[in-house]
Design a protein around this motif. Structure first.
Motif, PDB file in Angstrom:
ATOM      1  N   LEU A  12      -3.300  -0.107   0.082  1.00 28.02           N
ATOM      2  CA  LEU A  12      -4.553  -0.315  -0.633  1.00 28.02           C
ATOM      3  C   LEU A  12      -4.904   0.899  -1.475  1.00 28.02           C
ATOM      4  N   LEU A  13      -4.692   2.066  -0.918  1.00 22.37           N
ATOM      5  CA  LEU A  13      -4.964   3.284  -1.678  1.00 22.37           C
ATOM      6  C   LEU A  13      -4.089   3.347  -2.923  1.00 22.37           C
ATOM      7  N   LEU A  14      -2.827   2.938  -2.777  1.00 21.58           N
ATOM      8  CA  LEU A  14      -1.920   2.931  -3.920  1.00 21.58           C
ATOM      9  C   LEU A  14      -2.273   1.822  -4.896  1.00 21.58           C
ATOM     10  N   GLY A  15      -2.610   0.672  -4.342  1.00 17.45           N
ATOM     11  CA  GLY A  15      -2.884  -0.478  -5.183  1.00 17.45           C
ATOM     12  C   GLY A  15      -4.160  -0.343  -5.990  1.00 17.45           C
ATOM     13  N   LEU A  16      -5.069   0.531  -5.547  1.00 13.19           N
ATOM     14  CA  LEU A  16      -6.314   0.718  -6.267  1.00 13.19           C
ATOM     15  C   LEU A  16      -6.247   1.886  -7.236  1.00 13.19           C
ATOM     16  N   ALA A  17      -5.045   2.435  -7.420  1.00 12.62           N
ATOM     17  CA  ALA A  17      -4.869   3.523  -8.369  1.00 12.62           C
ATOM     18  C   ALA A  17      -5.086   3.009  -9.792  1.00 12.62           C
ATOM     19  N   PRO A  18      -5.345   3.929 -10.749  1.00  9.57           N
ATOM     20  CA  PRO A  18      -5.537   3.490 -12.137  1.00  9.57           C
ATOM     21  C   PRO A  18      -4.338   2.715 -12.656  1.00  9.57           C
ATOM     22  N   LEU A  19      -4.590   1.824 -13.603  1.00  9.66           N
ATOM     23  CA  LEU A  19      -3.514   1.038 -14.179  1.00  9.66           C
ATOM     24  C   LEU A  19      -2.505   1.944 -14.865  1.00  9.66           C
ATOM     25  N   THR A  20      -1.241   1.585 -14.768  1.00 10.39           N
ATOM     26  CA  THR A  20      -0.220   2.295 -15.515  1.00 10.39           C
ATOM     27  C   THR A  20      -0.380   1.974 -16.987  1.00 10.39           C
ATOM     28  N   SER A  21       0.291   2.776 -17.840  1.00 15.46           N
ATOM     29  CA  SER A  21       0.193   2.539 -19.273  1.00 15.46           C
ATOM     30  C   SER A  21       0.739   1.173 -19.642  1.00 15.46           C
ATOM     31  N   LEU A  22       1.764   0.691 -18.920  1.00 13.52           N
ATOM     32  CA  LEU A  22       2.314  -0.630 -19.198  1.00 13.52           C
ATOM     33  C   LEU A  22       1.311  -1.721 -18.839  1.00 13.52           C
ATOM     34  N   GLU A  84      -5.977  -7.723  -0.692  1.00 15.54           N
ATOM     35  CA  GLU A  84      -6.557  -6.810  -1.673  1.00 15.54           C
ATOM     36  C   GLU A  84      -5.499  -5.976  -2.384  1.00 15.54           C
ATOM     37  N   LEU A  85      -4.252  -6.094  -1.968  1.00 16.74           N
ATOM     38  CA  LEU A  85      -3.189  -5.297  -2.559  1.00 16.74           C
ATOM     39  C   LEU A  85      -2.840  -5.813  -3.950  1.00 16.74           C
ATOM     40  N   SER A  86      -2.619  -4.903  -4.878  1.00 11.91           N
ATOM     41  CA  SER A  86      -2.179  -5.308  -6.209  1.00 11.91           C
ATOM     42  C   SER A  86      -0.732  -5.769  -6.158  1.00 11.91           C
ATOM     43  N   LEU A  87      -0.342  -6.538  -7.148  1.00 12.42           N
ATOM     44  CA  LEU A  87       1.041  -6.974  -7.250  1.00 12.42           C
ATOM     45  C   LEU A  87       1.966  -5.765  -7.342  1.00 12.42           C
ATOM     46  N   GLU A  88       1.568  -4.740  -8.083  1.00 13.20           N
ATOM     47  CA  GLU A  88       2.381  -3.534  -8.224  1.00 13.20           C
ATOM     48  C   GLU A  88       2.586  -2.850  -6.873  1.00 13.20           C
ATOM     49  N   ALA A  89       1.532  -2.782  -6.053  1.00 12.01           N
ATOM     50  CA  ALA A  89       1.668  -2.156  -4.737  1.00 12.01           C
ATOM     51  C   ALA A  89       2.636  -2.930  -3.864  1.00 12.01           C
ATOM     52  N   LEU A  90       2.602  -4.246  -3.952  1.00  3.52           N
ATOM     53  CA  LEU A  90       3.538  -5.058  -3.177  1.00  3.52           C
ATOM     54  C   LEU A  90       4.972  -4.771  -3.597  1.00  3.52           C
ATOM     55  N   LEU A  91       5.211  -4.668  -4.896  1.00  2.11           N
ATOM     56  CA  LEU A  91       6.564  -4.423  -5.376  1.00  2.11           C
ATOM     57  C   LEU A  91       7.072  -3.059  -4.939  1.00  2.11           C
ATOM     58  N   GLU A  92       6.232  -2.051  -5.078  1.00  3.66           N
ATOM     59  CA  GLU A  92       6.682  -0.685  -4.830  1.00  3.66           C
ATOM     60  C   GLU A  92       6.972  -0.416  -3.357  1.00  3.66           C
ATOM     61  N   HIS A  93       6.518  -1.308  -2.481  1.00  3.36           N
ATOM     62  CA  HIS A  93       6.776  -1.147  -1.055  1.00  3.36           C
ATOM     63  C   HIS A  93       7.396  -2.428  -0.479  1.00  3.36           C
ATOM     64  N   ALA A  94       8.286  -3.017  -1.278  1.00  2.00           N
ATOM     65  CA  ALA A  94       8.889  -4.300  -0.904  1.00  2.00           C
ATOM     66  C   ALA A  94       9.654  -4.228   0.403  1.00  2.00           C
ATOM     67  N   SER A  95      10.225  -3.062   0.722  1.00  2.00           N
ATOM     68  CA  SER A  95      11.036  -2.944   1.938  1.00  2.00           C
ATOM     69  C   SER A  95      10.221  -3.135   3.204  1.00  2.00           C
ATOM     70  N   THR A  96       8.898  -2.999   3.107  1.00  4.43           N
ATOM     71  CA  THR A  96       8.038  -3.133   4.282  1.00  4.43           C
ATOM     72  C   THR A  96       7.448  -4.526   4.416  1.00  4.43           C
ATOM     73  N   LEU A  97       7.741  -5.410   3.488  1.00  2.00           N
ATOM     74  CA  LEU A  97       7.048  -6.692   3.420  1.00  2.00           C
ATOM     75  C   LEU A  97       7.834  -7.817   4.079  1.00  2.00           C
ATOM     76  N   PRO A  98       7.142  -8.842   4.573  1.00  4.32           N
ATOM     77  CA  PRO A  98       7.826 -10.056   5.009  1.00  4.32           C
ATOM     78  C   PRO A  98       8.598 -10.663   3.831  1.00  4.32           C
ATOM     79  N   ALA A  99       9.681 -11.354   4.126  1.00  2.00           N
ATOM     80  CA  ALA A  99      10.536 -11.912   3.072  1.00  2.00           C
ATOM     81  C   ALA A  99       9.753 -12.823   2.128  1.00  2.00           C
ATOM     82  N   ALA A 100       8.835 -13.633   2.669  1.00  3.41           N
ATOM     83  CA  ALA A 100       8.096 -14.573   1.820  1.00  3.41           C
ATOM     84  C   ALA A 100       7.214 -13.849   0.816  1.00  3.41           C
ATOM     85  N   VAL A 101       6.655 -12.700   1.214  1.00  4.57           N
ATOM     86  CA  VAL A 101       5.830 -11.926   0.288  1.00  4.57           C
ATOM     87  C   VAL A 101       6.713 -11.236  -0.743  1.00  4.57           C
TER      88      VAL A 101
END
Length: 239
Positions: A12-22, A84-101
């Motif tokens: 959540l802390l990562l996902g609420l960070a400012p948007l990247t330039s992209l 509450e997690l952003s899509l970017e936060a989910l991607l950047e920590h994919a190794s910790t996620l359930p397969a369906a996520v």
């Protein structure tokens, strides 16, 4: 496997960070649950004859919609904070996620990025001066880059994606990922910022090209939006 509350709080802390330039330019990543299917920036028939209208409609309204629906459903099985997690936060920590996520977060991001990488045949322009120079330094020429991209796409066994990325050291590279993984994920090797990606799943091209993936990869250059790819490169490198 489910996401632990401790991991969720970190993300959540990562996902609420400012948007990247992209993301600030409208690229996917900043949105949160419930995720929605983005509109295409063109009509279903706009990419014909390279990609026909029926393929685009099925790909967007069924396949991409399916990833969105399954991602939302998978997150409903997790603690409320996970939604509450952003899509970017989910991607950047994919190794910790359930397969369906992981799989469906990747599918949603990849397709959102893919749609924005294309435009009507003949309207995509060419790489701008900075991107062309970088491609020539990395691959020798624009033609050599295209050859490397097509070869990597052909060599990827089964389903997946082929990418042009900016690596963490700033160099350009062509890479592939299996299934719905992408270079933003912590499972990718190498990791980097995608500039361009092409879908290697057969549903992306089978109606027109059957099993001729190579013909699809060659024809696809006609719909690449080089103006957008050039803007992505500028954003990723701070130019």
């Amino acid at each position: 496997m489910s996401i632990s509350l401790q991991r969720i709080l970190i993300l959540l802390l990562l996902g609420l960070a400012p948007l990247t330039s992209l993301q600030a330019q409208g690229e996917p990543g900043g949105e949160t649950h419930p995720f929605t299917l983005p509109d295409l920036p063109y009509a279903y028939d706009a990419l014909a004859p390279v990609i026909d209208a029926e393929t685009m409609e099925i790909h967007h309204s069924r396949h991409h919609q399916g990833y969105v629906d399954k991602l939302n459903a998978a997150l409903e099985e997790e603690p409320p904070e996970a939604r509450e997690l952003s899509l970017e936060a989910l991607l950047e920590h994919a190794s910790t996620l359930p397969a369906a996520v992981r799989n469906n977060a990747g599918g949603h991001w990849n397709h959102s990025f893919f749609w924005r990488s294309m435009t009507a045949p003949g309207e995509g322009g060419a790489p701008d001066r900075d991107l062309r120079r970088a491609l020539e330094e990395a691959f020798g020429s624009l033609e050599d880059f295209r050859d490397a991209f097509e070869t990597a796409g052909l060599d990827r066994f089964g389903s997946g994606w082929v990418w042009l990325i900016v690596e963490e050291d700033g160099d350009l590279a062509v890479t592939t990922t299996p299934n719905q993984d992408n270079p933003r994920m912590d499972v990718a090797d190498p990791r980097g910022t995608p500039l361009l990606g092409n879908d290697l799943w057969e549903h992306a091209y089978y109606l027109n090209y059957r099993n001729a993936r190579g013909a699809y990869l060659q024809a696809w250059w006609e719909v690449v939006d080089w103006e957008r790819v050039s803007r992505r490169y500028a954003a990723a490198t701070g130019r």
